[in-house]
Design an enzyme around this catalytic site. Structure first.
Site, PDB file in Angstrom:
ATOM      1  N   ASP A  97      -6.804  -5.864   2.535  1.00 37.81           N
ATOM      2  CA  ASP A  97      -7.093  -5.265   3.841  1.00 37.81           C
ATOM      3  C   ASP A  97      -7.638  -3.853   3.614  1.00 37.81           C
ATOM      4  O   ASP A  97      -6.893  -2.878   3.532  1.00 37.81           O
ATOM      5  CB  ASP A  97      -5.824  -5.227   4.692  1.00 37.81           C
ATOM      6  CG  ASP A  97      -6.117  -4.975   6.152  1.00 37.81           C
ATOM      7  OD1 ASP A  97      -7.284  -4.720   6.500  1.00 37.81           O
ATOM      8  OD2 ASP A  97      -5.165  -5.032   6.964  1.00 37.81           O
ATOM      9  N   ILE A  98      -8.970  -3.765   3.486  1.00 30.96           N
ATOM     10  CA  ILE A  98      -9.610  -2.493   3.151  1.00 30.96           C
ATOM     11  C   ILE A  98     -10.479  -1.956   4.292  1.00 30.96           C
ATOM     12  O   ILE A  98     -10.815  -0.790   4.326  1.00 30.96           O
ATOM     13  CB  ILE A  98     -10.448  -2.612   1.866  1.00 30.96           C
ATOM     14  CG1 ILE A  98     -11.570  -3.636   2.039  1.00 30.96           C
ATOM     15  CG2 ILE A  98      -9.552  -2.977   0.684  1.00 30.96           C
ATOM     16  CD1 ILE A  98     -12.543  -3.698   0.880  1.00 30.96           C
ATOM     17  N   LYS A  99     -10.901  -2.851   5.203  1.00 25.16           N
ATOM     18  CA  LYS A  99     -11.705  -2.501   6.400  1.00 25.16           C
ATOM     19  C   LYS A  99     -12.859  -1.550   6.097  1.00 25.16           C
ATOM     20  O   LYS A  99     -13.081  -0.573   6.812  1.00 25.16           O
ATOM     21  CB  LYS A  99     -10.812  -1.917   7.490  1.00 25.16           C
ATOM     22  CG  LYS A  99      -9.799  -2.899   8.061  1.00 25.16           C
ATOM     23  CD  LYS A  99      -9.085  -2.341   9.264  1.00 25.16           C
ATOM     24  CE  LYS A  99      -8.087  -3.323   9.822  1.00 25.16           C
ATOM     25  NZ  LYS A  99      -6.891  -3.475   8.953  1.00 25.16           N
ATOM     26  N   ARG A 100     -13.623  -1.866   5.063  1.00 23.65           N
ATOM     27  CA  ARG A 100     -14.779  -1.047   4.739  1.00 23.65           C
ATOM     28  C   ARG A 100     -15.919  -1.324   5.726  1.00 23.65           C
ATOM     29  O   ARG A 100     -16.037  -2.428   6.259  1.00 23.65           O
ATOM     30  CB  ARG A 100     -15.250  -1.314   3.307  1.00 23.65           C
ATOM     31  CG  ARG A 100     -14.211  -1.013   2.236  1.00 23.65           C
ATOM     32  CD  ARG A 100     -13.778   0.457   2.260  1.00 23.65           C
ATOM     33  NE  ARG A 100     -13.009   0.821   1.074  1.00 23.65           N
ATOM     34  CZ  ARG A 100     -11.723   1.136   1.077  1.00 23.65           C
ATOM     35  NH1 ARG A 100     -11.045   1.117   2.194  1.00 23.65           N
ATOM     36  NH2 ARG A 100     -11.107   1.474  -0.044  1.00 23.65           N
TER      37      ARG A 100
END
Length: 290
Positions: A97-100
């Protein structure tokens, strides 16, 4: 090429249920006896390994939220690396879960960082609200069949109304437009299970809206946050599934802190996490069968 990774996730849901265990591990969640006898890195890894060992056969995948590890500096990132390594060794499905959300060369580097090397994951979360060219750099990994993404589509926070619910000239919400674009980008790589490896993060809201989203995005696999500690009920999330599949339902605090919520001894945190994952799995299964 057909996506192997989405077929693998679909099969895991069939076999083990829809629960996605969120390893959003805060130091506050870790029992004192572990923290007192280990470095920050080792304490996190020891805690995570126990959670993984006690839940892997009753959940479909694990979501590791990188912010909890980044906030602790180098030791935290080392714990992140070791947690991912342990999950890979056990052939467990990882959602990083990095939401780049960036474009061009920067996005290519994000793809390399999280689809290869020390931080390698099976799926990553992305923020598409800079436009579809922020998603395109990840396609070379997706088209090989071994990687996938979960793109933010419709979130359940209050701020979603600032952008996601704006209507275009055709009367469609922005989130509807985004969902359709992500779905169409993923269709060339659709798996045998009938879903694309380019899934959507879909926060639960009211019944009518949920049913409409599921109908409009039939071939999109959902990552569904908001269950448990965030107030979501099994009957809510069941709307976003297709006969109990087509999505995974994340729970982080509800599972990680089950021992505290039950007033159990610290030493029983793994056992309590397992019990909560099973309870959640069975509750959602029951809701889907109604």
């Amino acid at each position: 090429m057909r996506s192997k990774i989405i077929d693998k996730l679909y099969k895991r849901v069939e076999e083990r249920g829809v629960v996605c265990v969120g390893l959003d591990t805060s130091l506050d969640y870790i029992p004192e006896y572990i923290k007192n006898n280990n470095s920050i890195k080792d304490a996190i890894v020891k805690f995570n390994k126990e959670i993984i060992d006690k839940t892997f056969d009753v959940c479909s995948c694990f979501k590791v939220q990188i912010a909890y590890y980044e906030a602790l500096g180098i030791e935290g990132l080392m714990a992140y690396k070791e947690t991912l390594k342990y999950l890979r060794e056990k052939d467990l499905i990882i959602i990083a879960d990095i939401k780049r959300g960036d474009i061009s060369a920067t996005a290519k580097m994000y793809a390399k960082a999280h689809f290869e090397g020390d931080f390698e994951a099976d799926f990553i979360t992305l923020n598409p609200y800079m436009g579809m060219d922020s998603i395109e750099p990840y396609i070379p990994y997706i088209e090989k069949g071994e990687k996938g993404i979960f793109s933010l589509v419709r979130t359940s926070n209050k701020g979603a109304f600032d952008i996601e619910y704006i209507k275009n000239a055709e009367g469609k919400n922005v989130y509807d437009v985004v969902g359709e674009k992500i779905l169409n980008m993923g269709k060339p790589y659709i798996g045998e299970c009938g879903y694309t490896p380019m899934g959507g993060v879909i926060g639960r809201t009211h019944i009518e809206e949920g049913a409409k989203i599921r109908e409009n995005l039939k071939e999109m696999f959902f990552l569904i946050p908001g269950y448990g500690a965030q107030g979501g009920k099994a009957s809510d999330v069941a709307l976003y599934l297709n006969n109990g599949n087509g999505g995974v339902v994340n729970s982080s605090r509800g599972i990680l802190l089950a021992y505290k919520n039950k007033g159990e001894k610290e030493e029983n945190f793994g056992k309590c996490a397992r019990e909560e994952a099973i309870r959640m799995r069975d509750e959602i299964r029951s809701a889907c069968n109604k």
